[in-house]
Design an enzyme around this catalytic site. Structure first.
Site, short mmCIF file in Angstrom:
data_model
loop_
_atom_site.label_atom_id
_atom_site.label_comp_id
_atom_site.label_asym_id
_atom_site.label_seq_id
_atom_site.Cartn_x
_atom_site.Cartn_y
_atom_site.Cartn_z
N GLU A 90 -6.46 3.78 -5.93
CA GLU A 90 -7.75 4.07 -5.31
C GLU A 90 -8.08 5.51 -5.68
O GLU A 90 -7.51 6.45 -5.13
CB GLU A 90 -7.65 3.93 -3.78
N HIS A 109 -11.47 -3.21 2.74
CA HIS A 109 -11.39 -2.91 4.18
C HIS A 109 -12.13 -1.63 4.57
O HIS A 109 -12.18 -1.31 5.76
CB HIS A 109 -9.91 -2.81 4.58
N ASP A 110 -12.63 -0.88 3.60
CA ASP A 110 -13.39 0.35 3.90
C ASP A 110 -14.89 0.16 3.67
O ASP A 110 -15.67 1.07 3.92
CB ASP A 110 -12.97 1.49 2.95
N ASP A 146 -3.00 4.62 -2.29
CA ASP A 146 -4.05 5.08 -1.38
C ASP A 146 -4.47 6.52 -1.68
O ASP A 146 -3.61 7.40 -1.79
CB ASP A 146 -3.52 4.99 0.06
N ASP A 149 0.86 -1.18 0.00
CA ASP A 149 0.00 0.00 0.00
C ASP A 149 0.89 1.23 0.00
O ASP A 149 1.79 1.35 0.84
CB ASP A 149 -0.87 -0.02 1.27
#
Ligand code: TEU
Ligand code: CA
Length: 554
Positions: free
Chosen positions: A256, A328-329, A199, A96
């Protein structure tokens, strides 16, 4: 054609995957011990959510040292071993890349606090400010509250944080900062990782000069996303990053991107785009509102279909997107998209099959292959997600009672996806011998890896078959590169699409619990995949049971 097009990717949330030493926190050794399990599922690319040194204000998305592994997860040597072991199994690791911000405990920020006008002060957005006077702008951070806070230990400066106050934003206008970031990216790529998940990457460009925007809530604040949507020039930064860091290593990058402009898609994922691919968040974003989680309406499977098809159409002539039902969000996909009370293994397989068979790179999130579901939150105190309190407050401000507010925000809470991986039906789902950092979903006695691996009809084996289709010599080319062509697009309760490549496949699902009879456009040759209930072909007629999913060879 790129090496990664035909792959299957898998996201690991390190804190919750597998704990090797009983401290209740998942770790790199735990991950390493499960590589064979992932390999047998058909995983090729593993994305690790942040495992760098962090105070964990936002669960590792607040990095205090990008060149080290957090001691909770292990050491750099463990990381090297994980990379090597993955490689030995022909799997790639991506990390990440969190570079919109760092932790307030990062040494850059500490130096900036000591000397706000010095070189490290310029790594951030720091402004002189007199205590008690209005903040520079009215922007509301993603996790609630103002984006401005006083520099720790001082009353004469404020700094910008679009996320948590322990996540100061980095100033990408500063070339020194950019060089430091590229150096760090290269350092990791040299260690043998295949690339990065980027990210919140569009946030690195701010709309300058800073100014307030019309309020979108009664408290006079405006979501910081409005400012970000006014920013121009992110592509220059991304182009530089690609040239300096990713391209020389031929690194795989998946971004993302939240709130990007549609017309920019070719610049992001076209032939010379800045990234290999981006996540398709169109389905995840259905029914999202500015008011917050409490106001989120249920998403229907018809809406899911519509969002998927719109994205397929957009990406078709441009590039490859990555398809997800969760991360995960996000809430667990099966809870979010399937109607309440309809969480049978067959329905879960249907959703997984529909997503997996779309054109693009399938990205599984840990536990998705088990059919893991949202959890229950007995009270606000047990919620760990740093964004939840502000969501709860917004619900209360809108007039909900405390019980109603908790019930209203629970379905969207990020902890739903972060509960420990359910390995077996023993204590703590076999995730840890200690006390898990986040409570295990109580349904682990029913839903767990050990039970599914014993059951050839499990959700797990269904995902394995989907993965093997993608890898197969006979079907792979069509599954990966075939054109997506919706069929019966306007038909309520049916999601169907052709994949047309060297072969023709028809992916077909009944989105409702009542059975359906359809007339196919031609007589199919055979059934390639089916979720459970065996299907009898009879000419062009087809009878679909509730939530039936099939792939037909046409
Ligand atoms: O998320 C970025 C992002 O856009 C968030 O606003 C996301 O939509 C939100 O968290 C959902 O509630 C990334 C990470 O995926 C997330 O876990 C981090 O908290 C965030 O960046 C900050 O690093
Ligand atoms: Ca551990």
């Amino acid at each position: 054609k790129e090496w990664w097009h035909g792959k299957v990717a898998y996201q690991i949330y390190p804190k919750s995957f597998c704990d090797s030493n009983g401290d209740g926190i998942g770790d790199l050794e735990g991950i390493r011990s499960k590589l064979d399990v992932l390999k047998s599922l058909g995983v090729d690319i593993i994305w690790l959510s942040p495992m760098f040194k962090s105070p964990f204000a936002d669960e590792g998305y607040d990095i205090s040292d990008n060149y080290s592994v957090d001691p909770h997860f292990g050491t750099l040597e463990d990381m090297d071993a994980l990379i090597a072991d993955a490689k030995a199994r022909d799997m790639s690791i991506i990390l990440d890349l969190v570079v919109n911000h760092c932790s307030d405990e990062h040494e850059w920020f500490k130096k900036a606090c000591e000397d706000p006008e010095g070189p490290y002060g310029k790594f951030f957005y720091i402004f002189p400010h007199k205590r008690g006077t209005p903040m520079p702008t009215n922007w509301r951070s993603f996790f609630g509250g103002s984006v401005w806070d006083e520099l720790p230990g001082r009353d004469d400066y404020v700094y910008l944080h679009v996320f948590h106050k322990k996540q100061p934003d980095l100033n990408w206008e500063n070339p020194q900062l950019r060089l430091e970031i590229y150096k760090m990216i290269n350092w990791w790529l040299d260690r043998g990782i295949a690339g990065f998940r980027l990210d919140a990457i569009i946030n690195i460009k701010k709309a300058i000069p800073f100014e307030s925007y019309p309020a979108d809530r009664e408290d006079g604040t405006c979501s910081v996303s409005t400012m970000l949507s006014h920013a121009n020039g992110v592509l220059q930064l991304l182009g530089e990053m690609k040239q300096t860091a990713f391209a020389p290593h031929k690194a795989f990058t998946i971004a993302e991107l939240v709130g990007n402009r549609e017309e920019d898609l070719p610049l992001f994922i076209g032939d010379d785009g800045c990234f290999s691919t981006i996540f398709d968040f169109a389905p995840s974003n259905v029914n999202r509102t500015r008011e917050g989680w409490y106001n989120q309406k249920n998403v229907t499977l018809d809406q899911y279909k519509e969002a998927c098809f719109a994205s397929q159409c957009k990406a078709e002539s441009v590039g490859f997107m990555a398809n997800i039902i969760e991360n995960h969000d996000q809430p667990r996909g099966v809870t979010h998209y399937l109607p309440e009370g309809e969480h049978s293994p067959a329905a879960k397989k249907m959703l997984g099959g529909l997503s997996f068979m779309l054109r693009g790179l399938p990205f599984l999130y840990q536990g998705q292959e088990l059919g893991m579901e949202n959890t229950v939150f007995p009270s606000l105190d047990v919620i760990n997600d740093c964004g939840a309190q502000a969501q709860y407050d917004a619900a209360i401000a809108a007039g909900l009672t405390p019980d109603e507010a908790l019930a209203a925000i629970s379905p969207m809470c990020r902890d739903n996806a972060r509960t420990p991986y359910q390995w077996n039906s023993q204590t703590n789902a076999g995730f840890t011998t200690g006390k898990p950092w986040l409570p295990v979903n109580p349904n682990y006695t029913e839903i767990n890896y050990a039970a599914e691996i014993e059951d050839p009809n499990s959700v797990w084996y269904f995902y394995q078959r989907l993965a093997s289709l993608r890898h197969s010599e006979e079907w792979g080319d069509t599954v990966v590169y075939g054109k997506t062509e919706p069929w019966l697009e306007d038909e309520h309760g049916i999601m169907a699409y052709f994949r047309r490549g060297s072969r023709t496949l028809l992916v077909l699902a009944n989105l409702e619990k009542t059975s359906r009879d359809l007339i196919l456009p031609s007589v199919p040759c055979s059934v390639l995949m089916c979720n459970d209930t065996p299907i009898e072909l009879s000419g062009q007629n087809i009878h679909l049971f509730g939530y039936q999913f099939i792939v037909l060879v046409m």
